[in-house]
Scaffold this motif. Structure first.
Motif, short mmCIF file in Angstrom:
data_model
loop_
_atom_site.label_atom_id
_atom_site.label_comp_id
_atom_site.label_asym_id
_atom_site.label_seq_id
_atom_site.Cartn_x
_atom_site.Cartn_y
_atom_site.Cartn_z
N LEU A 148 0.84 -1.20 0.00
CA LEU A 148 0.00 0.00 0.00
C LEU A 148 0.87 1.25 0.00
CD1 LEU A 148 -2.48 -1.21 2.74
CD2 LEU A 148 -2.97 -0.99 0.29
N ARG A 149 0.28 2.34 -0.45
CA ARG A 149 1.01 3.61 -0.45
C ARG A 149 1.19 4.11 0.99
NH1 ARG A 149 -3.05 7.00 -3.57
NH2 ARG A 149 -4.16 5.12 -3.49
N ALA A 150 2.27 4.84 1.19
CA ALA A 150 2.48 5.52 2.47
C ALA A 150 1.49 6.66 2.57
CB ALA A 150 3.91 6.04 2.55
N LEU A 151 1.09 6.99 3.79
CA LEU A 151 0.13 8.06 4.01
C LEU A 151 0.85 9.37 4.25
CD1 LEU A 151 -2.24 6.11 6.42
CD2 LEU A 151 -2.56 6.54 3.97
N ARG A 175 -5.55 8.26 2.47
CA ARG A 175 -4.46 9.03 1.85
C ARG A 175 -3.67 9.84 2.89
NH1 ARG A 175 -6.22 6.40 -1.78
NH2 ARG A 175 -7.02 7.00 -3.80
N ARG A 176 -4.35 10.22 3.97
CA ARG A 176 -3.74 11.10 4.97
C ARG A 176 -3.84 10.49 6.36
NH1 ARG A 176 -6.16 13.46 1.09
NH2 ARG A 176 -8.22 13.42 2.04
N LEU A 177 -2.91 10.90 7.23
CA LEU A 177 -2.78 10.34 8.57
C LEU A 177 -2.44 11.43 9.57
CD1 LEU A 177 -2.20 7.87 10.54
CD2 LEU A 177 0.14 7.98 9.67
N THR A 186 -4.78 7.45 16.23
CA THR A 186 -4.37 7.55 14.84
C THR A 186 -5.62 7.83 14.01
OG1 THR A 186 -4.56 5.14 14.58
CG2 THR A 186 -2.38 6.01 15.09
N ASP A 187 -5.62 8.94 13.32
CA ASP A 187 -6.76 9.34 12.49
C ASP A 187 -6.40 9.23 11.02
OD1 ASP A 187 -8.42 9.86 14.64
OD2 ASP A 187 -7.79 11.96 14.81
N PHE A 188 -7.31 8.67 10.26
CA PHE A 188 -7.11 8.40 8.83
C PHE A 188 -8.17 9.12 8.00
CE2 PHE A 188 -5.57 4.85 11.30
CZ PHE A 188 -4.38 4.49 10.72
N ASP A 189 -7.75 9.63 6.86
CA ASP A 189 -8.65 10.36 5.96
C ASP A 189 -8.32 9.96 4.53
OD1 ASP A 189 -10.31 12.28 4.74
OD2 ASP A 189 -8.93 13.93 5.12
N GLY A 190 -9.34 9.75 3.74
CA GLY A 190 -9.08 9.40 2.34
C GLY A 190 -10.28 9.60 1.46
#
Length: 164
Positions: free
Chosen positions: A52-55, A138-140, A160-164
């Motif tokens: 997977l891509r890095a955030l 996409r974002r962290l 840890t918050d994730f946004d995509g």
């Protein structure tokens, strides 16, 4: 107006307007603690190891996550909150997918607040693993707080918050 005055006036206008743009509209450095940075790097290592891509680390998400971790320590609770996703939206999350993993560990069990123990716990939990390894993100933002927690003299609490 002469050409040089025009450029000076335009530069002054741009400089005056920059603070009005949303946090994610301008490039700026994420101000993380060393522990927050270690968690973000560990999360990205796990993601890339799984193809997977890095955030990208997002300042607003870091600040939101940090505030949530600090609130959990101050008020001695461990929970996302009923409408946890609204906290992320208020912080500036704009994606159609949002996620959050929480973790805490007594410093005796996680020396130096190293991320390895919590990351392994998240990977062992199907729900946490799905969040950690979701290709939609996409974002962290990682927020860490330390303090006495649930009877332990010293613990690390991680949001840890994730946004995509």
């Amino acid at each position: 107006m002469s050409r040089s005055r025009y450029h000076i006036a335009r530069a002054a206008l741009v400089a005056a307007l920059l603070p009005l743009y949303p946090a994610n509209a301008t490039a700026h450095a994420v101000r993380e603690t060393a522990t927050e940075r270690a968690y973000a790097e560990a999360i990205n290592r796990v993601r890339t190891a799984h193809g997977l891509r890095a955030l990208e680390e997002e300042t607003a998400l870091v600040e939101s996550a940090r505030e949530h971790s600090a609130d959990m320590v101050a008020n001695q609770y461990f929970a996302h909150g009923v409408n946890w996703w609204k906290r992320l939206v208020r912080a500036g999350a704009s994606g159609t997918h949002l996620g959050e993993n929480l973790g805490w560990c007594a410093i005796q069990a996680c020396p130096g607040a190293a991320p390895d123990s919590l990351i392994q716990m998240w990977l062992a939990s199907p729900d946490h693993r799905a969040t950690l390894l979701s290709p939609a993100f996409r974002r962290l933002g990682v927020g860490v707080s330390h303090g006495p927690f649930h009877g332990w003299k010293s613990a690390v609490i991680v949001t840890t918050d994730f946004d995509g």
